[in-house]
Design a protein around this motif. Structure first.
Motif, PDB file in Angstrom:
ATOM      1  N   ARG A  13     -53.761  38.561 -20.453  1.00 60.31           N
ATOM      2  CA  ARG A  13     -54.219  37.382 -19.701  1.00 60.31           C
ATOM      3  C   ARG A  13     -53.509  37.286 -18.355  1.00 60.31           C
ATOM      4  O   ARG A  13     -54.133  37.006 -17.328  1.00 60.31           O
ATOM      5  CB  ARG A  13     -53.984  36.096 -20.497  1.00 60.31           C
ATOM      6  N   LEU A  14     -52.209  37.521 -18.367  1.00 63.12           N
ATOM      7  CA  LEU A  14     -51.426  37.455 -17.135  1.00 63.12           C
ATOM      8  C   LEU A  14     -51.948  38.451 -16.109  1.00 63.12           C
ATOM      9  O   LEU A  14     -52.147  38.116 -14.936  1.00 63.12           O
ATOM     10  CB  LEU A  14     -49.943  37.724 -17.439  1.00 63.12           C
ATOM     11  N   ILE A  15     -52.193  39.659 -16.547  1.00 63.29           N
ATOM     12  CA  ILE A  15     -52.635  40.725 -15.646  1.00 63.29           C
ATOM     13  C   ILE A  15     -54.085  40.515 -15.215  1.00 63.29           C
ATOM     14  O   ILE A  15     -54.414  40.642 -14.030  1.00 63.29           O
ATOM     15  CB  ILE A  15     -52.445  42.107 -16.308  1.00 63.29           C
ATOM     16  N   ASP A  16     -54.948  40.165 -16.160  1.00 64.09           N
ATOM     17  CA  ASP A  16     -56.370  40.003 -15.855  1.00 64.09           C
ATOM     18  C   ASP A  16     -56.639  38.912 -14.828  1.00 64.09           C
ATOM     19  O   ASP A  16     -57.606  38.999 -14.075  1.00 64.09           O
ATOM     20  CB  ASP A  16     -57.174  39.705 -17.126  1.00 64.09           C
ATOM     21  N   ASN A  17     -55.779  37.898 -14.784  1.00 62.04           N
ATOM     22  CA  ASN A  17     -55.994  36.779 -13.875  1.00 62.04           C
ATOM     23  C   ASN A  17     -55.509  37.056 -12.456  1.00 62.04           C
ATOM     24  O   ASN A  17     -55.558  36.166 -11.608  1.00 62.04           O
ATOM     25  CB  ASN A  17     -55.314  35.511 -14.414  1.00 62.04           C
ATOM     26  N   LYS A  18     -55.072  38.246 -12.180  1.00 60.95           N
ATOM     27  CA  LYS A  18     -54.533  38.578 -10.863  1.00 60.95           C
ATOM     28  C   LYS A  18     -55.461  39.542 -10.117  1.00 60.95           C
ATOM     29  O   LYS A  18     -56.063  40.423 -10.712  1.00 60.95           O
ATOM     30  CB  LYS A  18     -53.150  39.219 -11.003  1.00 60.95           C
ATOM     31  N   SER A  19     -55.507  39.349  -8.806  1.00 68.57           N
ATOM     32  CA  SER A  19     -56.165  40.332  -7.951  1.00 68.57           C
ATOM     33  C   SER A  19     -55.224  41.519  -7.820  1.00 68.57           C
ATOM     34  O   SER A  19     -54.056  41.462  -8.242  1.00 68.57           O
ATOM     35  CB  SER A  19     -56.430  39.727  -6.572  1.00 68.57           C
TER      36      SER A  19
ATOM     37  N   MET B 269     -53.778  42.615  -5.164  1.00 65.47           N
ATOM     38  CA  MET B 269     -52.658  42.233  -4.309  1.00 65.47           C
ATOM     39  C   MET B 269     -51.687  41.314  -5.064  1.00 65.47           C
ATOM     40  O   MET B 269     -50.471  41.479  -4.975  1.00 65.47           O
ATOM     41  CB  MET B 269     -53.147  41.526  -3.044  1.00 65.47           C
ATOM     42  N   GLU B 270     -52.225  40.378  -5.832  1.00 63.23           N
ATOM     43  CA  GLU B 270     -51.368  39.488  -6.617  1.00 63.23           C
ATOM     44  C   GLU B 270     -50.582  40.269  -7.665  1.00 63.23           C
ATOM     45  O   GLU B 270     -49.414  39.962  -7.925  1.00 63.23           O
ATOM     46  CB  GLU B 270     -52.210  38.407  -7.301  1.00 63.23           C
ATOM     47  N   ALA B 271     -51.216  41.269  -8.259  1.00 63.24           N
ATOM     48  CA  ALA B 271     -50.529  42.102  -9.252  1.00 63.24           C
ATOM     49  C   ALA B 271     -49.359  42.834  -8.602  1.00 63.24           C
ATOM     50  O   ALA B 271     -48.256  42.866  -9.152  1.00 63.24           O
ATOM     51  CB  ALA B 271     -51.499  43.101  -9.880  1.00 63.24           C
ATOM     52  N   PHE B 272     -49.585  43.397  -7.422  1.00 63.64           N
ATOM     53  CA  PHE B 272     -48.510  44.096  -6.721  1.00 63.64           C
ATOM     54  C   PHE B 272     -47.371  43.134  -6.389  1.00 63.64           C
ATOM     55  O   PHE B 272     -46.201  43.460  -6.569  1.00 63.64           O
ATOM     56  CB  PHE B 272     -49.051  44.761  -5.449  1.00 63.64           C
ATOM     57  N   GLU B 273     -47.717  41.946  -5.947  1.00 62.15           N
ATOM     58  CA  GLU B 273     -46.708  40.946  -5.582  1.00 62.15           C
ATOM     59  C   GLU B 273     -45.940  40.430  -6.805  1.00 62.15           C
ATOM     60  O   GLU B 273     -44.840  39.909  -6.661  1.00 62.15           O
ATOM     61  CB  GLU B 273     -47.360  39.780  -4.840  1.00 62.15           C
ATOM     62  N   TYR B 274     -46.512  40.564  -7.995  1.00 63.74           N
ATOM     63  CA  TYR B 274     -45.870  40.070  -9.212  1.00 63.74           C
ATOM     64  C   TYR B 274     -44.864  41.070  -9.792  1.00 63.74           C
ATOM     65  O   TYR B 274     -44.029  40.704 -10.611  1.00 63.74           O
ATOM     66  CB  TYR B 274     -46.942  39.728 -10.266  1.00 63.74           C
TER      67      TYR B 274
ATOM     68  N   CYS C   5     -48.821  48.556 -16.352  1.00 67.31           N
ATOM     69  CA  CYS C   5     -50.179  47.997 -16.340  1.00 67.31           C
ATOM     70  C   CYS C   5     -50.420  47.166 -15.080  1.00 67.31           C
ATOM     71  O   CYS C   5     -51.520  47.172 -14.520  1.00 67.31           O
ATOM     72  CB  CYS C   5     -50.419  47.127 -17.576  1.00 67.31           C
ATOM     73  N   MET C   6     -49.391  46.450 -14.632  1.00 68.42           N
ATOM     74  CA  MET C   6     -49.500  45.658 -13.413  1.00 68.42           C
ATOM     75  C   MET C   6     -49.739  46.594 -12.225  1.00 68.42           C
ATOM     76  O   MET C   6     -50.542  46.293 -11.343  1.00 68.42           O
ATOM     77  CB  MET C   6     -48.226  44.827 -13.230  1.00 68.42           C
ATOM     78  N   TYR C   7     -49.073  47.743 -12.226  1.00 60.41           N
ATOM     79  CA  TYR C   7     -49.330  48.744 -11.190  1.00 60.41           C
ATOM     80  C   TYR C   7     -50.777  49.239 -11.281  1.00 60.41           C
ATOM     81  O   TYR C   7     -51.421  49.455 -10.259  1.00 60.41           O
ATOM     82  CB  TYR C   7     -48.365  49.931 -11.309  1.00 60.41           C
ATOM     83  N   GLY C   8     -51.268  49.407 -12.506  1.00 62.00           N
ATOM     84  CA  GLY C   8     -52.662  49.817 -12.672  1.00 62.00           C
ATOM     85  C   GLY C   8     -53.614  48.789 -12.088  1.00 62.00           C
ATOM     86  O   GLY C   8     -54.577  49.136 -11.406  1.00 62.00           O
ATOM     87  N   LYS C   9     -53.337  47.523 -12.324  1.00 59.68           N
ATOM     88  CA  LYS C   9     -54.170  46.444 -11.769  1.00 59.68           C
ATOM     89  C   LYS C   9     -54.054  46.431 -10.245  1.00 59.68           C
ATOM     90  O   LYS C   9     -55.033  46.187  -9.539  1.00 59.68           O
ATOM     91  CB  LYS C   9     -53.734  45.095 -12.355  1.00 59.68           C
TER      92      LYS C   9
END
Length: 115
Positions: free
Chosen positions: A29-35, A37-42, A68-72
């Motif tokens: 859920r955390l990852i899916d809700n990010k664009s 750019m937002e994923a990179f910033e997180y 996974c965040m890097y993947g997003k």
């Protein structure tokens, strides 16, 4: 630690007893809700969480979901904070008792073309 991370990790043992896929559902859920750019910033928040745990299982999960965040984010570019904290992160993971986090970190390094 970021409030989202605190919320996910708070009482995680109890939450896993109720739902064995609790961490997967929470991080998905955390990852899916990010664009992207937002994923990179997180990513720095994920790194901070890794540095704050000495639990091999949780560290391995956090490393996996950082990957996974890097993947997003759709990039293998190392976040500038990652570069700054690289030595500290590697030392911390090296000193965690157990091998799950170490294996997960090696996989993330491979995926990010760090090796």
């Amino acid at each position: 630690m970021h409030k989202d991370m605190e919320s996910i990790l708070e009482n995680w043992v109890e939450k896993i007893k109720e739902d064995e896929f609790y961490l997967a559902h929470s991080f998905d859920r955390l990852i899916d809700n990010k664009s992207s750019m937002e994923a990179f910033e997180y990513i720095p928040h994920m790194l901070d969480a890794i540095l704050e745990t000495n639990d091999d299982f949780i560290a391995s999960q956090l490393i996996f979901y950082t990957n996974c965040m890097y993947g997003k984010a759709n990039t293998t570019e190392l976040h500038p904070v990652f570069v700054l904290k690289l030595e500290e992160l590697e030392s911390h993971i090296h000193h965690i008792d157990g091998n799950h986090s170490k294996r997960e970190y090696e996989e993330m390094k491979r995926d990010l073309r760090m090796t």
